[in-house]
Design a protein around this motif. Structure first.
Motif, short mmCIF file in Angstrom:
data_model
loop_
_atom_site.label_atom_id
_atom_site.label_comp_id
_atom_site.label_asym_id
_atom_site.label_seq_id
_atom_site.Cartn_x
_atom_site.Cartn_y
_atom_site.Cartn_z
N ILE A 97 8.82 -0.13 -5.27
CA ILE A 97 8.05 0.03 -4.03
C ILE A 97 6.72 0.72 -4.32
N ALA A 98 6.76 1.75 -5.15
CA ALA A 98 5.53 2.47 -5.51
C ALA A 98 4.56 1.55 -6.25
N ALA A 99 5.10 0.73 -7.15
CA ALA A 99 4.24 -0.20 -7.91
C ALA A 99 3.63 -1.24 -6.98
N LEU A 100 4.41 -1.74 -6.04
CA LEU A 100 3.89 -2.72 -5.09
C LEU A 100 2.83 -2.09 -4.19
N GLU A 101 3.04 -0.85 -3.77
CA GLU A 101 2.04 -0.16 -2.94
C GLU A 101 0.75 0.04 -3.73
N ALA A 102 0.90 0.49 -4.98
CA ALA A 102 -0.28 0.77 -5.81
C ALA A 102 -1.10 -0.50 -6.07
N SER A 103 -0.42 -1.62 -6.20
CA SER A 103 -1.14 -2.87 -6.48
C SER A 103 -1.61 -3.57 -5.21
N GLY A 104 -1.15 -3.09 -4.05
CA GLY A 104 -1.50 -3.73 -2.78
C GLY A 104 -0.64 -4.93 -2.46
N ALA A 105 0.33 -5.23 -3.32
CA ALA A 105 1.18 -6.41 -3.13
C ALA A 105 2.23 -6.19 -2.05
N LEU A 106 2.48 -4.95 -1.68
CA LEU A 106 3.51 -4.68 -0.67
C LEU A 106 3.15 -5.33 0.66
N GLU A 107 1.86 -5.30 1.01
CA GLU A 107 1.43 -5.89 2.28
C GLU A 107 1.58 -7.41 2.29
N GLY A 108 1.66 -8.02 1.13
CA GLY A 108 1.81 -9.47 1.06
C GLY A 108 3.25 -9.94 1.16
N LEU A 109 4.18 -9.01 1.19
CA LEU A 109 5.60 -9.38 1.30
C LEU A 109 5.95 -9.75 2.73
N PRO A 110 7.01 -10.53 2.92
CA PRO A 110 7.47 -10.86 4.28
C PRO A 110 7.84 -9.57 5.05
N PRO A 111 7.74 -9.62 6.38
CA PRO A 111 8.02 -8.42 7.19
C PRO A 111 9.39 -7.79 6.91
N ALA A 112 10.41 -8.60 6.71
CA ALA A 112 11.75 -8.04 6.48
C ALA A 112 11.77 -7.21 5.19
N ILE A 149 12.56 -7.16 -3.67
CA ILE A 149 11.47 -6.19 -3.81
C ILE A 149 11.30 -5.80 -5.27
N VAL A 150 12.42 -5.51 -5.95
CA VAL A 150 12.35 -5.15 -7.37
C VAL A 150 11.80 -6.31 -8.18
N ASP A 151 12.25 -7.53 -7.88
CA ASP A 151 11.74 -8.70 -8.60
C ASP A 151 10.25 -8.90 -8.37
N ALA A 152 9.79 -8.65 -7.14
CA ALA A 152 8.37 -8.82 -6.83
C ALA A 152 7.51 -7.82 -7.58
N ALA A 153 8.06 -6.67 -7.92
CA ALA A 153 7.30 -5.64 -8.62
C ALA A 153 7.23 -5.89 -10.12
#
Length: 163
Positions: A97-112, A149-153
């Protein structure tokens, strides 16, 4: 008493116990003879047969205490292993989650997935079942979302090598 007398007495004891259906074995050593039983219940039966009910109860009590201790240790080991897995998984999820936030990719994930990430980040100490209850979804559903989420990171090459 010499060793041959001890061996004869041990044999007599084993034969008498055998007549009562209690299996005993005799082992002769250089200076003595041993009478042994493979099973604890054979010892209990022999003690009762010779009138040592108090000793039989002591042996039975020891077995119950030993069994309870073994069961408690087994459960403690099981719980410790489960907690270790839960902590390791939560750390991996929080790092993702921290890596996705840092890269800005978290906002690109589906709402769920974003909601699941926010819930995990806000409750790092919660077990998966508690998180699922808080999210109002089934446990397998939440587990799958956390895996996604882990896979996306993970970097792209790492994802391909796992597939």
């Amino acid at each position: 008493m010499c060793s041959s007398d001890l061996a004869a007495f041990a044999g007599l004891l084993a034969d008498a116990a055998g007549d009562l259906g209690i299996p005993l074995r005799v082992r002769e050593r250089a200076r003595w003879a041993e009478v042994t039983a493979r099973r604890r219940d054979a010892v209990l039966d022999l003690l009762v047969a010779i009138g040592a009910e108090g000793s039989a109860l002591d042996v039975a009590e020891d077995e119950i205490v030993r069994s309870a201790r073994e069961d408690a240790n087994r459960r403690a080991n099981f719980d410790t292993a489960n907690l270790s897995r839960q902590v390791r998984a939560a750390r991996e999820q929080l790092a993702a989650i921290a890596a996705l936030e840092a890269s800005g990719a978290l906002e690109g994930l589906p709402p769920a997935l974003r909601e699941t990430a926010a819930l995990r980040a806000a409750n790092p100490e919660m077990a998966l079942s508690e998180l699922a209850e808080a999210a109002g979804v089934a446990r397998p559903t939440l587990a799958a979302r956390l895996r996604r989420i882990v896979d996306a990171a993970e970097p792209e090459p790492a994802r391909r090598s796992r597939a």
